[in-house]
Design an enzyme around this catalytic site. Sequence first.
Site, PDB file in Angstrom:
ATOM      1  N   ASP A 335       0.860  -1.181   0.000  1.00 17.56           N
ATOM      2  CA  ASP A 335       0.000   0.000   0.000  1.00 17.56           C
ATOM      3  C   ASP A 335       0.903   1.239   0.000  1.00 17.56           C
ATOM      4  O   ASP A 335       2.103   1.144   0.222  1.00 17.56           O
ATOM      5  CB  ASP A 335      -0.958  -0.035   1.205  1.00 17.56           C
ATOM      6  CG  ASP A 335      -2.192   0.838   0.982  1.00 17.56           C
ATOM      7  OD1 ASP A 335      -2.183   1.670   0.056  1.00 17.56           O
ATOM      8  OD2 ASP A 335      -3.163   0.698   1.747  1.00 17.56           O
ATOM      9  N   GLU A 535      -9.784   7.474   4.210  1.00 18.56           N
ATOM     10  CA  GLU A 535      -8.860   6.891   5.189  1.00 18.56           C
ATOM     11  C   GLU A 535      -8.309   7.944   6.151  1.00 18.56           C
ATOM     12  O   GLU A 535      -8.014   9.050   5.772  1.00 18.56           O
ATOM     13  CB  GLU A 535      -7.714   6.174   4.471  1.00 18.56           C
ATOM     14  CG  GLU A 535      -7.117   6.975   3.340  1.00 18.56           C
ATOM     15  CD  GLU A 535      -6.003   6.239   2.626  1.00 18.56           C
ATOM     16  OE1 GLU A 535      -5.384   5.358   3.200  1.00 18.56           O
ATOM     17  OE2 GLU A 535      -5.749   6.587   1.466  1.00 18.56           O
TER      18      GLU A 535
HETATM   19  C1  BGC Z   1      -3.990   7.931  -0.967  1.00 21.18           C
HETATM   20  C2  BGC Z   1      -3.965   8.325  -2.350  1.00 21.18           C
HETATM   21  C3  BGC Z   1      -4.034   9.813  -2.371  1.00 21.18           C
HETATM   22  C4  BGC Z   1      -2.888  10.391  -1.596  1.00 21.18           C
HETATM   23  C5  BGC Z   1      -2.975  11.861  -1.489  1.00 21.18           C
HETATM   24  C6  BGC Z   1      -2.807   8.504  -0.280  1.00 21.18           C
HETATM   25  O1  BGC Z   1      -2.765   8.098   1.008  1.00 21.18           O
HETATM   26  O2  BGC Z   1      -4.017   6.571  -0.897  1.00 21.18           O
HETATM   27  O3  BGC Z   1      -4.952   7.693  -3.054  1.00 21.18           O
HETATM   28  O4  BGC Z   1      -4.003  10.294  -3.658  1.00 21.18           O
HETATM   29  O5  BGC Z   1      -2.796   9.871  -0.312  1.00 21.18           O
HETATM   30  O6  BGC Z   1      -1.808  12.350  -0.954  1.00 21.18           O
HETATM   31  C1  BGC Z   2      -5.123   3.046   0.502  1.00 21.51           C
HETATM   32  C2  BGC Z   2      -5.462   1.949  -0.471  1.00 21.51           C
HETATM   33  C3  BGC Z   2      -5.428   2.477  -1.863  1.00 21.51           C
HETATM   34  C4  BGC Z   2      -4.105   3.127  -2.140  1.00 21.51           C
HETATM   35  C5  BGC Z   2      -3.988   3.726  -3.520  1.00 21.51           C
HETATM   36  C6  BGC Z   2      -3.881   3.768   0.124  1.00 21.51           C
HETATM   37  O1  BGC Z   2      -3.645   4.868   0.937  1.00 21.51           O
HETATM   38  O2  BGC Z   2      -4.967   2.486   1.786  1.00 21.51           O
HETATM   39  O3  BGC Z   2      -6.707   1.393  -0.176  1.00 21.51           O
HETATM   40  O4  BGC Z   2      -5.677   1.449  -2.774  1.00 21.51           O
HETATM   41  O5  BGC Z   2      -3.897   4.164  -1.211  1.00 21.51           O
HETATM   42  O6  BGC Z   2      -4.728   4.875  -3.677  1.00 21.51           O
END
Ligand code: BGC
Ligand code: BGC
Length: 856
Positions: A335, A535
């Site tokens: 991840d 998240e």
């Molecule tokens: C997420 C990404 C998002 C990024 C933004 C990550 O934690 O998973 O999908 O674009 O943070 O900084």
């Molecule tokens: C998230 C994932 C996601 C990835 C890519 C991460 O921060 O936990 O679920 O697939 O970002 O965006």
Amino acid sequence: MLIEKFGRASALGVFLALLLGSCGDTAPPDALESGALSGDATAQSTADPWPRIDPAPLDPEVEAFVADLLSRMTLEERVGQVIQAELRSVTPEDIRRYHLGSVLNGGGSTPDNDKHASLEDWVEFADAFYDASMDTSDGKLAIPILWGSDAVHGHSNVYGATIFPHNIGLGAANDVELLREIGAATAIEMLATGLDWTFAPTLAVVRDDRWGRTYEGYSEDPRIVAAYATAIIEGLQGVPGTPEHLGEDKILATAKHYLGDGGTDGGRDQGNNIDHEEDLVRIHNAGYPSAIKAGVRSVMASFSSWQGQKVHGHRDLLTTALKDYMGFDGFVVGDWNAHGQVESCANDNCAPAFNAGMDMFMVPEDFRGLYDNLLAQVQEATISQARLDDAVTRILRVKKQAGLFEGGRPSSRPHAGKQEELGSAAHRELARRAVRQSLVLLKNNGPLLPLTPFSRVLVAGDGANDIGKQTGGWTLTWQGTGNSNEDFPGATSIYAGIRNAVEAAGGTVELDVGGNYEQRPDVAIVVFGEDPYAEFQGDAPNMLYEDEDGPDLALLRKLKENGIPVVSVFLSGRPMWINPHLNASEAFVAAWLPGSEGGGIADLLFQQADGSMPYDFTGRLGYSWPRTADQTPVNVGDSDYDPLFEYGFGLTLAESTETSMLSEETGLEGGAGASGNAYFANGRALTGFSAMLGGDPENLIIVQGLEIVSEGLSPSIMMADREVQGDSSLLQWRPGAPGYFAIRSDGGPLDLERESNGHLSLSLLMKPQRGPSKPVLAGMRDANGNSAQVDITPLLEDGDDWQHYRIALRCFAEGGVNMKEIAVPLELYTTDEAQLVLAEVRLATAAEGDSYCPEQ
Ligand code: BGC
Ligand code: BGC
């Protein structure tokens, strides 16, 4: 079993029968003999609970192709295959130079950073990345690149796509076939953009609904997750052994987040799952055997830890359990920089995760450094050649199985660029059906529902005409924030759906978010609920929806006092404590996060013009509903199970049930509690934090209440008014008297490391009132007393009105403070006269606007 233990036997029995009916062995695996993984002497039993799955035989042709290709690859090419970089940082030139195996676009990341990027833009980028990967002009091999994206409820980063209900709603729909159809539709919409691979489904079995990702899980019940895993994966990838499997109508799926993401202590995102091994397997692993048998081609490792050890560095989980015992022969993707959280690792350097069994690094920005380090680590044998070759073999196997070697340029593939397939009428109809099936009727006194469409209807609440709110997080932007109705061509707001239904029958509809009306309505439909989050931004301290004096409750009560019957439609990513709202409504519908097809709501609220009612509520709770705001975790099967609405609950229109008045005691002691990402609101420190003042940062005094307790000090603090009386604090520094204002975390240091590499900022809602005459520094301080300070004086010169001042968290991290242990998430310091009025301090995302970080 469950059905005997908990009331409502019929509803629950039917619910499970429907779910499990068609899919054979979804029951948790039997315990097997031999040694367990944790070696934890306190574990409940010493038997090894892990399932053993015989892998489907490998296709000799695929294996021979991969082995031959691998034998011709240089070390550099092999290392490149195991790296995945991100759209905002990677160029076709990088793909060529580093032979990268994969790219992703993260949440809210789009071609040219254009939220409204067209299908052509997506396909053009896909072609450019593909071309770079197939370029042999440097004498290297042509290996097609894989592009992954979070198509987690439809192709949800893409303008114009169909947005399905989030998984929590699908869990309530109790229909595995629906999942299969949604998988198939999502695959087609992804293929239209030229992409290959979705980071879905989430197989979290969510046990503590404080977790901000609760809505990404189907249910608290492992059996639903296990049954759905099969259906959604077969929908996305096709049924193994059939010609459609990974054919031109299909894409690759990811089972995530392995393992235990839904069971972290306190529901903390990226937290620690402390379950015994039996529970880890019985509850949290429930979806993985189904996923593996359905042929899922990738598994994403979880940010979380199990019993204190990060999963990304957990060899027993990633290799022994997943690959050896459960026979998974696809690849494990990491991840987002999660490997960097493994002990002794950094984002650009982490042999331990790779050695533990992670096959592909998701390393959005630091892929160049990681490439150099990996290369060196294989050369010096920190990583064995065999481990590297195993990872590369797995990745190439999946690429071959997916037909990428024969597929040609993305734009030449059958669905690419087909506008009529993105957000098609058929997909939207399917999504609307999913909405109907996901709604859970919690109350229907009277019965008020169904409504007749010939009425005078008032539609109110801030969710009524806000498609961004009804779609939630992971929609066009990462957190789902900052979206407006114009961002959703072809979508229908809940209000628009109601208007269509009522006006078609000759009734009238009035929309007023605040619930005011010209002519007295026969009925009010109030749509309200949680604002979008994703998240870690969505982690909550408890299940309280809003305070006693919250605006939505006031609206419901006002209508009730005026004698207008109210139907509440509640938008949320989890069950929440809303007893006062239930009491103030005659009918109450849990609508979850229904997505782009708001018409599905009116379908269940209104009769047809001819008086018939073609639909009824069939949705049943896949999550137990809390009786008090502090009742979490609460899960079916608990020994002291006593929720307000049980797992499996849901009324039908045919049932005439009167719900009596419910207790309005929250059950919380000492107020609402601090939300995970806010420290100061309405001019005061939130529960769990203290506001402090003084001249010595190690020796500040706490200010309680907002009376002037600080006379003689610099700064002093007193109540001030922003919108309402006393909703902010005036901080006043005296001439020539240096001093600090600080917000301290009382419950121990905060871990903001993850936040600091995710483009988040510290946001201050503040008004400069006088001065400053000397620089003002905003800082963060860690548990060891180190602080990093940013000079924000240039920002304050911009004007003397209320503004959100956002300072990039990265700026503090670079300033040398330990982001893993932040004791003081904000301190303000100046040495001379200044007056600042402060209303709020919290974390904010990039979608809310730019953040500040001066060159250092
Ligand atoms: C997420 C990404 C998002 C990024 C933004 C990550 O934690 O998973 O999908 O674009 O943070 O900084
Ligand atoms: C998230 C994932 C996601 C990835 C890519 C991460 O921060 O936990 O679920 O697939 O970002 O965006």
